[in-house]
Design an enzyme around this catalytic site. Structure first.
Site, PDB file in Angstrom:
ATOM      1  N   ASP A   1       0.857  -1.190   0.000  1.00 35.67           N
ATOM      2  CA  ASP A   1       0.000   0.000   0.000  1.00 35.67           C
ATOM      3  C   ASP A   1       0.886   1.231   0.000  1.00 35.67           C
ATOM      4  O   ASP A   1       1.247   1.762   1.048  1.00 35.67           O
ATOM      5  CB  ASP A   1      -0.921  -0.014   1.206  1.00 35.67           C
ATOM      6  CG  ASP A   1      -2.043   1.003   1.077  1.00 35.67           C
ATOM      7  OD1 ASP A   1      -2.080   1.724   0.061  1.00 35.67           O
ATOM      8  OD2 ASP A   1      -2.889   1.070   1.987  1.00 35.67           O
ATOM      9  N   ALA A   2       1.265   1.662  -1.195  1.00 36.82           N
ATOM     10  CA  ALA A   2       2.130   2.833  -1.347  1.00 36.82           C
ATOM     11  C   ALA A   2       1.457   3.938  -2.152  1.00 36.82           C
ATOM     12  O   ALA A   2       1.937   5.067  -2.166  1.00 36.82           O
ATOM     13  CB  ALA A   2       3.443   2.440  -2.017  1.00 36.82           C
ATOM     14  N   LYS A   3       0.378   3.615  -2.855  1.00 40.16           N
ATOM     15  CA  LYS A   3      -0.428   4.583  -3.611  1.00 40.16           C
ATOM     16  C   LYS A   3       0.442   5.474  -4.495  1.00 40.16           C
ATOM     17  O   LYS A   3       0.289   6.695  -4.533  1.00 40.16           O
ATOM     18  CB  LYS A   3      -1.288   5.421  -2.673  1.00 40.16           C
ATOM     19  CG  LYS A   3      -2.297   4.590  -1.875  1.00 40.16           C
ATOM     20  CD  LYS A   3      -3.169   5.468  -1.012  1.00 40.16           C
ATOM     21  CE  LYS A   3      -4.215   4.654  -0.256  1.00 40.16           C
ATOM     22  NZ  LYS A   3      -3.634   3.809   0.814  1.00 40.16           N
ATOM     23  N   ARG A   4       1.345   4.864  -5.236  1.00 40.02           N
ATOM     24  CA  ARG A   4       2.242   5.630  -6.089  1.00 40.02           C
ATOM     25  C   ARG A   4       1.517   6.103  -7.348  1.00 40.02           C
ATOM     26  O   ARG A   4       0.647   5.420  -7.886  1.00 40.02           O
ATOM     27  CB  ARG A   4       3.451   4.787  -6.489  1.00 40.02           C
ATOM     28  CG  ARG A   4       4.307   4.307  -5.329  1.00 40.02           C
ATOM     29  CD  ARG A   4       4.740   5.435  -4.417  1.00 40.02           C
ATOM     30  NE  ARG A   4       5.757   5.005  -3.477  1.00 40.02           N
ATOM     31  CZ  ARG A   4       5.912   5.489  -2.246  1.00 40.02           C
ATOM     32  NH1 ARG A   4       5.076   6.412  -1.816  1.00 40.02           N
ATOM     33  NH2 ARG A   4       6.885   5.060  -1.474  1.00 40.02           N
TER      34      ARG A   4
ATOM     35  N   THR B   1      -0.701  -0.754  -4.742  1.00 42.37           N
ATOM     36  CA  THR B   1      -1.756   0.244  -4.904  1.00 42.37           C
ATOM     37  C   THR B   1      -1.187   1.455  -5.635  1.00 42.37           C
ATOM     38  O   THR B   1      -0.070   1.903  -5.349  1.00 42.37           O
ATOM     39  CB  THR B   1      -2.339   0.688  -3.557  1.00 42.37           C
ATOM     40  OG1 THR B   1      -1.322   1.273  -2.746  1.00 42.37           O
ATOM     41  CG2 THR B   1      -2.969  -0.485  -2.824  1.00 42.37           C
TER      42      THR B   1
END
EC number: 4.1.1.23
Length: 281
Positions: free
Chosen positions: A97-100, A127
């Site tokens: 879960d890094a939402k890059r 993510t």
């Protein structure tokens, strides 16, 4: 299940055999304190080791939140690297879960960080944020396909602020969130038993019947437990797509720690409740 299988196939197998549950690994300061740990690198290491040893061979999917490790600098990232390796070695799937989200060579570098097979933080899925345009994700889409990994694209998130972007309507009458779901359905076309390109869709959003959630891919659903949604809500929220939902529970499981047996019991209870709700749908 061979690690060479696409992420969607490995995910389907993992949920069918270990139960349909994703446990978030979110070592924020208040949770460390609740476990009697200091908010420092030693506390982070103890927390993470306990979760991994208790659940790695029990739960289908794990979602470590990168920010809670990054805040400790390089030593925190080293803890995250070890956790990812140990979880995967025990047969768990890791969704980082890094939402890059970025463009061009920067997005390519983010993709290589998490989706290149020999990278220290290689994860089964990542993510990503598409709000520089879905096409900006192409380096991650391509590398995920090459490495057999997956993506979870932010589509209909549970935070109230998300609606101003995700529910905004384009000139063609479709919302931004619906447009993202459409892109993912196209990526997953023809995949069996399930595609590898998923969406993040909040379990707390209520009636989503106006959205086409059946994208032939997984739907990562945060909000179960502490945020108010329950496993029984899933069929109402996700409709016909409910079997592809990957419910994420973080505090609902982690608050049972630091006792390993209590952690396992909490995870098993949530997985059983989700399975029962899906089977009854």
């Amino acid at each position: 299940m061979s690690p060479q299988e696409p992420f969607g196939a490995r995910l389907r197998h993992a949920m069918d055999t270990r139960g349909p549950l994703c446990v978030g690994i979110d070592p924020h300061a208040s949770l460390l304190a609740a476990w009697g740990l200091n908010d420092d690198i030693q506390g982070l290491e103890s927390f993470t080791r306990t979760v991994v040893e208790a659940l790695a061979d029990q739960v289908a999917v794990f979602k470590p939140q990168s920010a809670f490790f990054e805040r400790f600098g390089s030593r925190g990232v080293a803890v995250l690297e070890r956790a990812v390796a140990d979880l995967r070695a025990a047969g768990g799937l890791v969704v980082m879960d890094a939402k890059r989200g970025d463009i061009g060579s920067t997005m390519a570098a983010y993709a290589e960080t998490y989706l290149r097979k020999d990278a220290p933080l290689f994860s089964d899925a990542l993510t990503v944020s598409p709000y520089l345009g879905y096409g900006s994700l192409k380096p991650a889409v391509d590398l995920a396909r090459e490495s057999g990994a997956g993506l979870f694209v932010l589509a209909l998130t549970s935070n109230p602020e998300g609606a101003e972007v995700q529910r905004a309507v384009r000139a063609d009458g479709r919302s931004i969130g619906a447009t993202m779901l459409g892109h993912l359905a196209a990526e997953n076309a023809g995949a069996a038993p399930m595609g590898s390109y998923g969406a993040v869709v909040g379990a707390t959003l209520g009636d989503l019947s106006t959205f086409e959630l059946d994208i032939n891919g997984p739907l990562l659903a945060p909000g179960i437990g502490a945020q108010g949604a329950t496993p029984a809500d899933l069929p109402r929220v996700f409709g016909a797509a409910v079997r592809n939902v990957v419910p994420n529970v973080s505090r609902g499981v982690l608050k049972a720690g630091p006792d390993a047996g209590a952690l396992r019991d909490a995870a098993a209870r949530f997985a059983d409740e989700v399975r029962a709700a899906v089977d009854a749908a």
